[in-house]
Design an enzyme around this catalytic site. Structure first.
Site, PDB file in Angstrom:
ATOM      1  N   HIS A  14       0.832  -1.202   0.000  1.00 25.70           N
ATOM      2  CA  HIS A  14       0.000   0.000   0.000  1.00 25.70           C
ATOM      3  C   HIS A  14       0.866   1.251   0.000  1.00 25.70           C
ATOM      4  CE1 HIS A  14      -2.697   2.937   2.225  1.00 25.70           C
ATOM      5  NE2 HIS A  14      -3.434   2.592   1.182  1.00 25.70           N
ATOM      6  N   HIS A  56      -0.946  10.172  -3.342  1.00 23.95           N
ATOM      7  CA  HIS A  56      -2.234   9.674  -2.847  1.00 23.95           C
ATOM      8  C   HIS A  56      -3.335  10.714  -2.916  1.00 23.95           C
ATOM      9  CE1 HIS A  56      -5.332   8.793   0.233  1.00 23.95           C
ATOM     10  NE2 HIS A  56      -5.243   7.595  -0.306  1.00 23.95           N
TER      11      HIS A  56
END
Length: 327
Positions: A14, A56
């Site tokens: 992640h 992100h």
């Protein structure tokens, strides 16, 4: 209830090995590769001049020094949006550990036990640069590591004249990954973008419908509660290959007597032959009622039939699976 998968679930790093190094830096991706992650995630937003970059958020201040380098470039809401900066300007930024502001306005790390919050040694990579890095590591290390790309905020990008879906596919074509369905996943919270990727842009790559909570502020009009029903998942199966639910949409806590409560989401998805790749497994941010990272992995990998998981700590999951599938 679904049962444990007979095949080895995918370990998806992640934002890279973000439990150890600042997220989405090339250093975090190198470490994730070295730790043996099956796939490495790339969240993609776009610069003002239309270059897909790996970041992100659609804004820059949470993980870069943009406020110090470009103090006059915030919008009225106080945020510094990536789409307001050309790539040459974004290259000037230094990336640091994710931070927030405390009640007094002081900048503090979101995860205090992680990499120090200090002047960054790292920059913001483009999607093409990251793909070349992973491809190069695959060659030198004899591996075949997957890309797991999220298209961030496609509606907002579209409002600014930027077609993030077409731009991502263009980079994948140029880097030789557009026809590698075993090595690339595309994921998005917006169902219309996924439908377009499948039916208009005709990508052969597997698509994953991300599932948010309705109060998170995603820029899609998707009814995420509906997506967690049998009917909603049947609709997802018409355009996507799997779902990416939040961990706490599956694990619902404990009863007053201490019994674990689980939703039917995994089982319902399996009825539609959908892959299930939950997010995010963090050693330092466990769901309430879970006492250890091992307990969390036991629940999802030992009891539920998930096909893969997103984790900030890919080494710990790789080690767990090595023990489990050796027994």
């Amino acid at each position: 209830m679904a049962t444990a998968a007979s095949h080895r679930p995918l370990v998806i790093a992640h934002r890279g090995a973000s439990g150890y190094l600042p997220e989405h830096t090339l250093a975090a991706k190198v470490l994730a590769h070295a730790m043996g992650a099956d796939f490495i995630e790339q969240d993609v937003v776009m610069s003002r001049d239309g270059v897909p970059i790996v970041l992100h958020d659609i804004y820059l201040e949470s993980t870069t020094d943009v406020a110090q380098r470009f103090p006059d470039r915030a919008r009225a809401d106080g945020r510094f949006y990536a789409t307001d900066f050309d790539l040459t300007e974004i290259r000037e930024l230094r990336v640091h550990e994710r931070s927030t502001r405390d009640a007094s306005g002081r900048e503090v790390p979101v995860y205090p036990a992680r990499y120090p919050l200090q002047p960054g040694l790292f920059g913001v990579p483009t999607l093409a640069e990251e793909i070349r890095l992973i491809s190069g590591l695959d060659k030198s290390r004899g591996r075949s590591t997957g890309l797991y790309i999220e298209l961030k905020a496609p509606v907002r990008h579209g409002e600014e004249g930027l077609d993030i879906a077409a731009a991502v596919l263009k980079v994948l074509r140029e880097e030789g990954y557009a026809d590698r369905p075993q090595q690339v996943f595309l994921q998005c919270f917006d169902d219309l973008t996924l439908r377009r990727l499948r039916h208009e842009l005709k990508t052969p790559l597997p698509l994953i419908q991300l599932i948010a909570e309705k109060d998170w502020g995603e820029d899609s009009a998707v009814d995420y509660d509906h997506l967690q029903t049998a009917r909603g998942l049947a609709e997802v199966a018409t355009y996507a290959d799997g779902i990416g639910p939040w961990v706490e949409q599956i694990y619902l806590g404990r009863t007053g007597g201490g019994e674990i409560q689980l939703s039917e989401l995994v089982a319902l998805a399996k009825v539609q032959n959908l892959l299930v790749h939950p997010y995010t497994f963090r050693r330092d941010a466990l769901p309430e009622g879970i006492d250890s990272f091992g307990e969390l992995l036991d629940l999802f990998l030992g009891k539920l039939g998930i096909d893969g998981l997103f984790t900030d700590f890919p080494d710990l999951v790789v080690q767990y699976l090595a023990r489990r599938f050796q027994d």
